[in-house]
Design an enzyme around this catalytic site. Sequence first.
Site, PDB file in Angstrom:
ATOM      1  N   SER A  39       0.828  -1.209   0.000  1.00  0.00           N
ATOM      2  CA  SER A  39       0.000   0.000   0.000  1.00  0.00           C
ATOM      3  C   SER A  39       0.858   1.253   0.000  1.00  0.00           C
ATOM      4  O   SER A  39       0.515   2.251  -0.643  1.00  0.00           O
ATOM      5  CB  SER A  39      -0.966   0.006   1.189  1.00  0.00           C
ATOM      6  OG  SER A  39      -0.265  -0.088   2.411  1.00  0.00           O
ATOM      7  N   GLU A  40       2.007   1.227   0.703  1.00  0.00           N
ATOM      8  CA  GLU A  40       2.952   2.346   0.649  1.00  0.00           C
ATOM      9  C   GLU A  40       4.385   1.862   0.783  1.00  0.00           C
ATOM     10  O   GLU A  40       4.652   0.837   1.422  1.00  0.00           O
ATOM     11  CB  GLU A  40       2.679   3.384   1.759  1.00  0.00           C
ATOM     12  CG  GLU A  40       1.557   4.355   1.477  1.00  0.00           C
ATOM     13  CD  GLU A  40       0.303   4.007   2.226  1.00  0.00           C
ATOM     14  OE1 GLU A  40      -0.734   4.640   1.981  1.00  0.00           O
ATOM     15  OE2 GLU A  40       0.348   3.076   3.057  1.00  0.00           O
ATOM     16  N   THR A  41       5.277   2.622   0.177  1.00  0.00           N
ATOM     17  CA  THR A  41       6.720   2.450   0.328  1.00  0.00           C
ATOM     18  C   THR A  41       7.304   3.798   0.716  1.00  0.00           C
ATOM     19  O   THR A  41       6.952   4.825   0.141  1.00  0.00           O
ATOM     20  CB  THR A  41       7.370   1.955  -0.978  1.00  0.00           C
ATOM     21  OG1 THR A  41       6.862   0.654  -1.300  1.00  0.00           O
ATOM     22  CG2 THR A  41       8.883   1.890  -0.854  1.00  0.00           C
TER      23      THR A  41
END
Length: 305
Positions: A45-47
Amino acid sequence: MSRRYAIYDVFTDRRLAGNPLAVVFDADGLDDVQLQAIASEFNLSETVFVQRANKPAHTAKVRIFTAGYELPFAGHPTVGAAIAIAEMLNGGDARPLDLVSVLEEKIGPVRCAVTIPATGASFAEFDLPRKSVHLDAVLERQSIAEAFGLKPTQIGFENHVPSLWSAGVAFVMVPVHDLLAASDAEFDPAIWQRCVPFAEGRLAAAYLYCRGGVNHLARFHARMFAPEMGIKEDPATGAAVAALSGAIQFFDQMVDGHHPILVEQGVEMGRPSLIHLHLDIAAGQIAGARIGGQAIRIASGILEL
């Protein structure tokens, strides 16, 4: 050039729960196209990409990317990055450590307090860089109910009704009657796209919530859906809880003082998460707000770039 990375499960104290996050260290020298490509490769979902801070007094600059685009702010990347950076600076020592760091994000500097215990998961808490604000929107109960496969009578509880809020990222807050309604919800992104507004440049995500929780300590139970972000469902969303803070105060009219609130999310996904929200109320308004949670490293390695 080789670059270190780590995977953390955030808003949980156990592995394979919470919301996974990739943290890429030594990210200076990568351009926006490369950052986006790496985030797409991780496909989480996020990096978060950790770079040298612009100001010497700050700990690091961080860039937050979904698999599709960059975000100005997000909660689980902030908590996870603060913990990952602190643990790296601690050199893997088992000694307990408390420290304060400032992360430079697109939304502005974010102050974080991190606690690394001798054993177990570390904890980080950050001051909201922007208070939640109520955005104008026409939200039809019938259409929203259809988007979740629920009855219109299951939308709302007490005086809570659907509303649009943002503390950096916009979310439509969808109150539902109880835990059963939350569990029964089946999100239809096609209907959602037809019935909710664009806000701050993109289609607003959905944050469904009700009172109580499976965990007896939880004050609220929540689920998050973000088709615009390419997220079918998210197990823990700090930016949504930041936005939710405004809705809680608006509808509940909390008395002046300090209010600790625990929000659970991800239960239906089998990745239970606990998000700590602290609200300081003065003269009937939010004077300050903080979000926190635990995170634990599940993997680490080297990017051959």
